[in-house]
Design a protein around this motif. Sequence first.
Motif, PDB file in Angstrom:
ATOM      1  N   LEU A  16      -6.571  10.318  -5.790  1.00  0.00           N
ATOM      2  CA  LEU A  16      -7.720   9.901  -4.249  1.00  0.00           C
ATOM      3  C   LEU A  16      -7.664  10.228  -3.532  1.00  0.00           C
ATOM      4  O   LEU A  16      -6.702  10.745  -3.474  1.00  0.00           O
ATOM      5  CB  LEU A  16      -6.970   7.829  -5.103  1.00  0.00           C
ATOM      6  N   SER A  17      -8.753   9.945  -2.391  1.00  0.00           N
ATOM      7  CA  SER A  17      -8.104   9.880  -1.572  1.00  0.00           C
ATOM      8  C   SER A  17      -7.442   8.559  -1.054  1.00  0.00           C
ATOM      9  O   SER A  17      -6.937   7.752  -2.235  1.00  0.00           O
ATOM     10  CB  SER A  17     -10.331   9.746  -0.776  1.00  0.00           C
ATOM     11  N   ILE A  18      -6.611   9.417   0.100  1.00  0.00           N
ATOM     12  CA  ILE A  18      -6.156   8.375   0.960  1.00  0.00           C
ATOM     13  C   ILE A  18      -6.749   7.206   1.117  1.00  0.00           C
ATOM     14  O   ILE A  18      -5.636   6.049   0.411  1.00  0.00           O
ATOM     15  CB  ILE A  18      -5.445   8.888   2.298  1.00  0.00           C
ATOM     16  N   ASP A  19      -7.860   7.042   1.702  1.00  0.00           N
ATOM     17  CA  ASP A  19      -8.705   5.653   1.628  1.00  0.00           C
ATOM     18  C   ASP A  19      -8.777   4.950   0.490  1.00  0.00           C
ATOM     19  O   ASP A  19      -8.547   4.326   0.391  1.00  0.00           O
ATOM     20  CB  ASP A  19      -9.826   5.929   2.171  1.00  0.00           C
ATOM     21  N   ALA A  20      -9.022   5.545  -0.883  1.00  0.00           N
ATOM     22  CA  ALA A  20      -9.198   5.182  -1.701  1.00  0.00           C
ATOM     23  C   ALA A  20      -7.616   3.941  -2.221  1.00  0.00           C
ATOM     24  O   ALA A  20      -7.336   3.146  -2.930  1.00  0.00           O
ATOM     25  CB  ALA A  20     -10.259   6.311  -2.664  1.00  0.00           C
ATOM     26  N   ALA A  21      -6.729   5.258  -2.335  1.00  0.00           N
ATOM     27  CA  ALA A  21      -5.795   4.889  -2.434  1.00  0.00           C
ATOM     28  C   ALA A  21      -5.231   2.944  -1.778  1.00  0.00           C
ATOM     29  O   ALA A  21      -4.690   2.633  -1.856  1.00  0.00           O
ATOM     30  CB  ALA A  21      -4.393   5.695  -2.723  1.00  0.00           C
ATOM     31  N   GLY A  22      -5.509   3.488  -0.105  1.00  0.00           N
ATOM     32  CA  GLY A  22      -5.559   2.649   0.309  1.00  0.00           C
ATOM     33  C   GLY A  22      -5.951   1.116   0.004  1.00  0.00           C
ATOM     34  O   GLY A  22      -5.763  -0.409   0.110  1.00  0.00           O
ATOM     35  N   VAL A  23      -6.895   1.390  -0.642  1.00  0.00           N
ATOM     36  CA  VAL A  23      -8.305   0.054  -0.970  1.00  0.00           C
ATOM     37  C   VAL A  23      -7.127  -0.590  -2.786  1.00  0.00           C
ATOM     38  O   VAL A  23      -6.846  -1.283  -3.330  1.00  0.00           O
ATOM     39  CB  VAL A  23      -9.833   0.503  -1.253  1.00  0.00           C
ATOM     40  N   ALA A  24      -7.275   0.376  -3.467  1.00  0.00           N
ATOM     41  CA  ALA A  24      -6.332   0.245  -4.577  1.00  0.00           C
ATOM     42  C   ALA A  24      -5.214  -0.727  -3.998  1.00  0.00           C
ATOM     43  O   ALA A  24      -4.324  -1.871  -4.938  1.00  0.00           O
ATOM     44  CB  ALA A  24      -6.115   1.625  -5.260  1.00  0.00           C
ATOM     45  N   PHE A  25      -4.543   0.077  -3.214  1.00  0.00           N
ATOM     46  CA  PHE A  25      -2.866  -0.502  -2.666  1.00  0.00           C
ATOM     47  C   PHE A  25      -3.145  -1.420  -2.803  1.00  0.00           C
ATOM     48  O   PHE A  25      -2.356  -3.250  -2.920  1.00  0.00           O
ATOM     49  CB  PHE A  25      -2.403   0.391  -1.627  1.00  0.00           C
ATOM     50  N   VAL A  26      -3.846  -2.027  -1.485  1.00  0.00           N
ATOM     51  CA  VAL A  26      -4.148  -3.788  -1.287  1.00  0.00           C
ATOM     52  C   VAL A  26      -4.635  -4.252  -2.216  1.00  0.00           C
ATOM     53  O   VAL A  26      -3.872  -5.606  -2.336  1.00  0.00           O
ATOM     54  CB  VAL A  26      -5.481  -3.650   0.051  1.00  0.00           C
ATOM     55  N   LYS A  27      -5.666  -3.960  -3.254  1.00  0.00           N
ATOM     56  CA  LYS A  27      -6.708  -5.396  -4.344  1.00  0.00           C
ATOM     57  C   LYS A  27      -5.057  -5.084  -5.382  1.00  0.00           C
ATOM     58  O   LYS A  27      -4.720  -6.447  -5.726  1.00  0.00           O
ATOM     59  CB  LYS A  27      -7.308  -4.736  -5.542  1.00  0.00           C
TER      60      LYS A  27
ATOM     61  N   LEU B  78       1.444   6.393   0.694  1.00  0.00           N
ATOM     62  CA  LEU B  78       0.091   6.126   0.251  1.00  0.00           C
ATOM     63  C   LEU B  78      -0.189   7.666  -0.314  1.00  0.00           C
ATOM     64  O   LEU B  78      -0.846   7.995  -1.370  1.00  0.00           O
ATOM     65  CB  LEU B  78      -0.826   5.840   0.686  1.00  0.00           C
ATOM     66  N   LYS B  79       0.892   8.648  -0.061  1.00  0.00           N
ATOM     67  CA  LYS B  79       0.381   9.830  -0.165  1.00  0.00           C
ATOM     68  C   LYS B  79       0.513  10.260  -1.652  1.00  0.00           C
ATOM     69  O   LYS B  79      -0.612  10.462  -2.723  1.00  0.00           O
ATOM     70  CB  LYS B  79       0.367  10.992   0.714  1.00  0.00           C
ATOM     71  N   GLU B  80       1.624   9.815  -2.331  1.00  0.00           N
ATOM     72  CA  GLU B  80       2.020   9.868  -3.691  1.00  0.00           C
ATOM     73  C   GLU B  80       0.745   9.352  -4.367  1.00  0.00           C
ATOM     74  O   GLU B  80       1.012  10.058  -5.667  1.00  0.00           O
ATOM     75  CB  GLU B  80       3.758   9.935  -3.535  1.00  0.00           C
ATOM     76  N   MET B  81       0.804   8.504  -4.278  1.00  0.00           N
ATOM     77  CA  MET B  81       0.142   7.286  -4.512  1.00  0.00           C
ATOM     78  C   MET B  81      -1.099   7.925  -5.348  1.00  0.00           C
ATOM     79  O   MET B  81      -1.960   7.731  -6.377  1.00  0.00           O
ATOM     80  CB  MET B  81      -0.336   5.850  -4.980  1.00  0.00           C
ATOM     81  N   ALA B  82      -1.650   8.296  -4.181  1.00  0.00           N
ATOM     82  CA  ALA B  82      -3.313   8.661  -3.787  1.00  0.00           C
ATOM     83  C   ALA B  82      -3.033  10.445  -5.170  1.00  0.00           C
ATOM     84  O   ALA B  82      -4.008  10.626  -5.650  1.00  0.00           O
ATOM     85  CB  ALA B  82      -3.181   9.686  -2.512  1.00  0.00           C
ATOM     86  N   GLU B  83      -2.354  11.208  -4.269  1.00  0.00           N
ATOM     87  CA  GLU B  83      -1.981  12.439  -5.610  1.00  0.00           C
ATOM     88  C   GLU B  83      -2.125  12.279  -7.232  1.00  0.00           C
ATOM     89  O   GLU B  83      -2.073  12.680  -7.771  1.00  0.00           O
ATOM     90  CB  GLU B  83      -0.605  13.287  -5.030  1.00  0.00           C
ATOM     91  N   GLU B  84      -0.662  11.473  -7.381  1.00  0.00           N
ATOM     92  CA  GLU B  84      -0.521  10.982  -8.886  1.00  0.00           C
ATOM     93  C   GLU B  84      -1.965  10.255  -9.916  1.00  0.00           C
ATOM     94  O   GLU B  84      -2.598  10.951 -10.644  1.00  0.00           O
ATOM     95  CB  GLU B  84       0.275   9.703  -9.137  1.00  0.00           C
ATOM     96  N   GLN B  85      -2.844   9.911  -9.157  1.00  0.00           N
ATOM     97  CA  GLN B  85      -4.143   9.277  -9.310  1.00  0.00           C
ATOM     98  C   GLN B  85      -5.545   9.269  -9.213  1.00  0.00           C
ATOM     99  O   GLN B  85      -6.359   9.018  -9.935  1.00  0.00           O
ATOM    100  CB  GLN B  85      -4.374   8.006  -9.313  1.00  0.00           C
TER     101      GLN B  85
END
Length: 265
Positions: free
Chosen positions: A205-216, A196-203
């Motif tokens: 977001l924090s890692i936790d927020a990226a995790g929520v976004a990934f799940v949704k 999730l780190k790359e997604m978090a950096e691109e958007q």
Amino acid sequence: MRIDLKDKTAVVTGSTGGIGLAAAIGLARAGAAVILNGREEDRVEGAVRMLLEAVPGADVAGIPSDLSTAEGCARLSGALPNADILVNNVGIFGPKPFFEIEDATWERCFQLNVMSGVRLSRAYMKGMMERGWGRVVFISSESALNIPADMIHYGFTKTAMLALSRGLAKMAAGTGVTVNSVLPGPTMSEGVGEMLKEMAEEQGLSIDAAGVAFVKSQRPSSILQRPASVEEVANMIVYACSMEASATTGAALRVDGGVVDSIVP
């Protein structure tokens, strides 16, 4: 409920981090002597230190070995000939397009994710059955039921674990040994965090927020609407290893946050 595993010895494979280490810590808190495992000696030693920080005075040791080979499995079972609890947690995953997955990748995934559980169950279950008590838990995944199109090789191994655990449960019928699978959904382990780190950096977001976004976005059927923590998954594993779970065997125990859209297991 107070789970007491005093005088029981537990082997947790792939336990230098993530769900494996969380399960090992949970088992140690319940009083079990715990054997940690990983490929690299320094990581195993580090995991032993982390467990002792979490559970001071715990009875813990580490056995480094690469469980993707028969020799590695034999090294572990040779160093510890008997165990009361076996948690087959070790495994690899990673998205890859089907047409780019080479035979060697399929083979390594199968050998580590599935055959390590076959070999270690073969090494430990006979003794459990002779002694009249034992717990074997396979860490499968919701991907065993919802095969991911970008990780077909991974989903295949997790489905194989369900078949293996169900068959072993039937084999051990009436012996006091139970065999179950635990099926986590998206879980905030170290490996998922790295993914999730790359997604978090691109958007931004924090890692936790990226995790929520990934799940949704990737697991929209999730009822939990966030990744589980490794401790939440470990709670189910510890229960499946407990005396209190004596009537639970041959089961697929979901800790998937409701990702699998089914009202039955």
